[in-house]
Enzyme design. Structure first.
Site, short mmCIF file in Angstrom:
data_model
loop_
_atom_site.label_atom_id
_atom_site.label_comp_id
_atom_site.label_asym_id
_atom_site.label_seq_id
_atom_site.Cartn_x
_atom_site.Cartn_y
_atom_site.Cartn_z
N GLU A 121 -26.87 -2.28 -3.94
CA GLU A 121 -25.69 -2.35 -4.81
C GLU A 121 -25.45 -3.75 -5.36
O GLU A 121 -24.69 -3.92 -6.30
CB GLU A 121 -24.46 -1.81 -4.11
N HIS B 183 -22.07 11.79 7.35
CA HIS B 183 -20.83 11.88 6.57
C HIS B 183 -20.09 13.18 6.83
O HIS B 183 -18.97 13.34 6.39
CB HIS B 183 -21.15 11.77 5.08
N TRP C 22 -19.69 -7.83 0.17
CA TRP C 22 -18.43 -7.22 0.57
C TRP C 22 -17.34 -8.24 0.84
O TRP C 22 -16.37 -7.96 1.52
CB TRP C 22 -18.67 -6.28 1.77
N ARG D 258 0.83 -1.22 0.00
CA ARG D 258 0.00 0.00 0.00
C ARG D 258 0.86 1.27 0.00
O ARG D 258 0.56 2.26 0.66
CB ARG D 258 -0.96 0.00 1.19
N CYS E 161 -8.47 1.69 1.19
CA CYS E 161 -8.43 0.30 0.73
C CYS E 161 -9.27 -0.56 1.65
O CYS E 161 -9.44 -0.24 2.82
CB CYS E 161 -7.00 -0.21 0.75
#
Ligand code: GLN
Ligand code: ZN
Length: 760
Positions: free
Chosen positions: A607, A696, A563, A16, A518
């Protein structure tokens, strides 16, 4: 010769590195030059990996500091006017401003990239916008690759997909007008690429494989016929995430030199494509770019051989199904994964090897890769027959699922009075979605426990202390239905995956979610079951701390599926059903332990919808069944809640009603309750908590604002239906905002009750 090619490589780096470098730049801890050095090293390293693996060419411009759609917007000079762009080369400051916003101007919106968990930034089209090349990135990276001795195939997002991904910011503006202005910029890009001697350019048009209206189809014809006569490299038109289906004729008739097909999602399109390909090169996406499983080389090679038979080897390329962006970088980085499991898996680097083997096998014949084919066959057989993937008890339970198991005992109208009687909640009951701020202390305690620095007793006590504090807080501010705050969960899917059989976890299996963010999805490799209760102890402990109602918190079977990296040896929805059965056991145990309200989060319900509408019914039917299978063992007086994050509900509202949750909470505050329209038109019968507080943002919503949102809700819903809650969990927020925000929310509910003439 059959070429091995790639559509894109993950850019974050095996360690990463990109994430770390980008974040250091944002924090001012390193310079733009240092970031560029890291980025350059990563590009080079990734190209070399591809070349070493045996790929004849490498993708260029698949790299991005933040997002490839944002890069495309920069290349086309599609910058919203609020950023005050001067028209010069777009540097990282402006790039990051568009990605993340500044104190003065909001960022571009972000949304999901097709059916993946990657998020892209939404280009904005404004009236009077003028486009011109705004970034030299693709040309710079092309030079960079060539200097490193690579044959480079630049990647661009095609004009029609770019247009479809964007949003019209001004009323009266039409997409065809925008397209007409974008095309000259594409022409210039193509002509510059051709002038530098680029042989192939990869033009991604994923929308070509999605539903298109007649006008949409005509657009593809018009645009690519227009490009046909202009100076440009050979175009490989790339479709992915779906088969072309009814657009196969259209795609094969477009005057481009190559077409990429996703043969992992839709292997059946190969034959009809071969019949229509004519002189085109076909790029065969046979290695799964969306998953972590090792390729079945024999099966893939059969497809490639078939294509060679029809088209000749010169017109066939072997490729991953889509960009490898959606897979982790290197399996070699996994040192603690079970060796057997590891032998079934392949990350991006291993997939490059597979591509190259397949190309070699197709070029030189099966004998040339006989050993590897045998090893692949053997791995497949071992996986098929492994006791790790197969659990007889789970299979028997699956076979024994009956329609009764997916039905509550009585309809909502009969359950509801029983629940109200039992729960004794006021009108406009207040609650939260589950998590409370995950403070540094909480994260530290979890990390120390994982590292073995503190023992289980100390860890439990730390979490219990947190639960007590959160319960006290909620009582103090006067919430009606409490939660335990989820301090023991670092992630709503991982937490359950770790306790379920059939799941594995990687150390470094990171994939980019958005920008520098990530995720490390769990791997579902085998039949799923629940060896022991997962949340009962925490939930009962929390309930013991209060006389108020404590909600039990679970993640739903579709969200856990969505997920995770999912096994590819059975239908996805069968895996989801196994998860549903495991959750069902947990639901029953929680009820038995005295928990009166259970919330099953289905954050990813929407989704998971297939990309093609004709597949929706089947998905929705199974998704609803699985939710009901998980939620329906309870008595009528036990209340089932569900929560969904931001979703377009209009087209799936019928299915949401069929889930038959007693209460559903959704995000609505940002759209000022507009999302409720769907619920109104449908006359949604059960109870709803339309989020009144945008979690948010750190902003504290004033009481009057919440009242006005609730008044809006009251216009369209019956008062008895309305719950009062934030949009989503509070995990990422700080206490400094959460306290006043929730205080305002409780006060707003009180005001609504007073207005209704009931005691506040
Ligand atoms: N219960 C979860 C939480 O509060 C729900 C999160 C989500 O919907 N994404 O964090
Ligand atoms: Zn949510």
């Amino acid at each position: 010769m059959v070429e091995a090619t790639n559509l894109g490589f993950p850019r974050i780096g095996a360690g990463r590195e990109l994430k770390k470098a980008v974040e250091a730049t944002w924090k001012g801890r390193s310079s733009a030059e240092e970031l560029e050095t890291t980025a350059h090293d990563l590009r080079l390293r990734h190209w070399q990996l591809q070349k070493q693996a045996g790929l004849q060419s490498v993708p260029v411009n698949d790299f991005s500091l933040y997002d490839q759609v944002l890069d495309m917007a920069c290349l086309l000079g599609c910058v919203p006017s609020r950023f005050g762009w001067d028209g010069e080369e777009i540097g990282t400051d402006l790039l990051f401003a568009m990605a993340r916003g500044t104190d003065e101007v909001p960022a571009l919106e972000m949304t999901k990239w097709f059916d993946t968990n990657y998020h892209y930034l939404v280009p904005e089209f404004e009236r009077g916008q003028r486009f011109h090349i705004g970034s030299e990135k693709v040309f710079r990276e092309l030079e960079e690759a060539r200097t490193a001795g690579m044959v480079a195939r630049p990647v661009l997002l095609g004009p029609l997909s770019f247009l479809s991904l964007g949003k019209l910011a001004d009323a009266g503006l039409e997409r065809p007008d925008v397209l007409a202005k974008l095309l000259p910029v594409y022409e210039e890009i193509f002509s510059r690429l051709a002038a530098t001697g680029v042989d192939w350019v990869q033009v991604d048009e994923p929308f070509l494989a999605l539903d298109l209206c007649e006008g949409g189809k005509a657009g593809y014809r018009r645009v690519y016929e227009h490009f046909a006569g202009l100076p440009r490299p050979k175009v490989l038109l790339a479709t992915y995430f779906e088969g072309l289906r009814d657009h196969l004729d259209l795609a094969c008739a477009l005057p481009v030199e190559g077409l990429h097909l996703d043969l992992v999602r839709a292997p059946e399109q190969l034959e009809p494509a071969l019949a229509r390909a004519g002189e085109k090169t076909l790029s065969l996406g046979v290695v799964d770019g969306r998953n972590i499983w090792r390729n079945d080389l024999s099966a893939s090679l059969a497809l490639v051989e078939r294509a060679v038979e029809v088209l000749g080897s010169y017109h066939v390329q072997v490729a991953p199904s889509c960009s490898l962006l959606h897979t982790p970088v290197d399996l070699e980085g996994e040192s603690s994964l079970d060796p057997e499991l590891k032998s079934w898996m392949a990350f991006a680097v291993q997939k490059l090897g597979e591509l190259s083997l397949l190309a070699r096998g197709a070029t030189e014949g099966r004998e040339a890769i006989a050993e590897e084919l045998a090893a692949s066959d053997e791995a497949r057989e071992r996986r098929e027959n492994s006791p790790r993937t197969f659990d007889r008890a789970v299979r028997e339970r699956m076979a024994g699922v009956t329609p009764e198991m997916m039905r509550r005992r009585s309809p909502f109208a009969e359950r509801s009075p029983l629940q109200h009687e039992r729960l004794q909640l006021p009108l406009y009951p207040t609650t939260t979605i589950g998590s409370f701020p995950q403070t540094a202390d909480i994260r530290r305690a979890r990390a120390s426990y994982r590292k073995g620095e503190i023992d289980e007793t100390a860890y439990r006590e730390a979490m219990r202390a947190e639960i007590r504090a959160v319960v006290d807080f909620q009582e103090e501010i006067g919430l009606d239905v409490l939660v335990h705050g989820e301090p023991e969960r670092n992630d709503m899917v991982e937490y359950f995956g770790e306790q379920l059989a059939g799941f594995a976890f990687t150390e470094n299996g990171w994939v980019q979610s958005y920008g520098s963010r990530c995720v490390k999805p769990p791997v579902i490799y085998g039949d799923v079951s629940r060896p022991r209760p997962m949340t009962v102890e925490w939930a009962t402990y929390a309930q013991e701390q209060t006389d108020r109602v404590m909600k039990g918190m679970l993640t739903g079977p579709v969200t856990i599926l969505q997920w995770s990296f999912v096994r590819d040896d059975q239908p996805r929805m069968d895996t989801s059903r196994q998860i549903a059965l495991a959750i069902r056991d947990e639901v029953a145990d929680l009820e038995r332990a005295g928990i009166r309200i259970l919330q099953i989060d289905e954050a990813a319900f929407r989704e998971g919808l297939p990309l093609r509408r004709e597949d929706w019914d089947e998905y929705l039917r199974r998704a609803v069944e699985n939710f009901r299978l998980a939620s329906c063992p309870v008595a009528d007086a036990t209340q089932i809640h569900s929560h969904m994050c931001y979703s377009e509900f209009n087209d799936i509202i019928g299915s949401i009603a069929e889930m038959d949750a007693d209460v559903i909470s959704i995000e609505t505050s940002r759209s000022r309750m507009e999302l409720l329209d769907a619920f109104v038109e449908y006359a949604y019968p059960n109870e709803i908590g339309p989020g009144v507080y945008d979690i948010h943002s750190p902003r504290v919503p004033p009481r009057e604002e919440i009242v006005s949102l609730l008044e809006k809700a009251r216009e369209v819903l019956a008062e008895r239906q309305i719950w009062v809650n934030p949009d989503c969990g509070l995990k990422t927020r700080g206490w400094a905002e959460v306290r006043p925000a929730l205080e305002n929310m409780v006060a707003a509910a009180g005001e609504m009750r007073a207005a209704a003439g009931v005691p506040a």
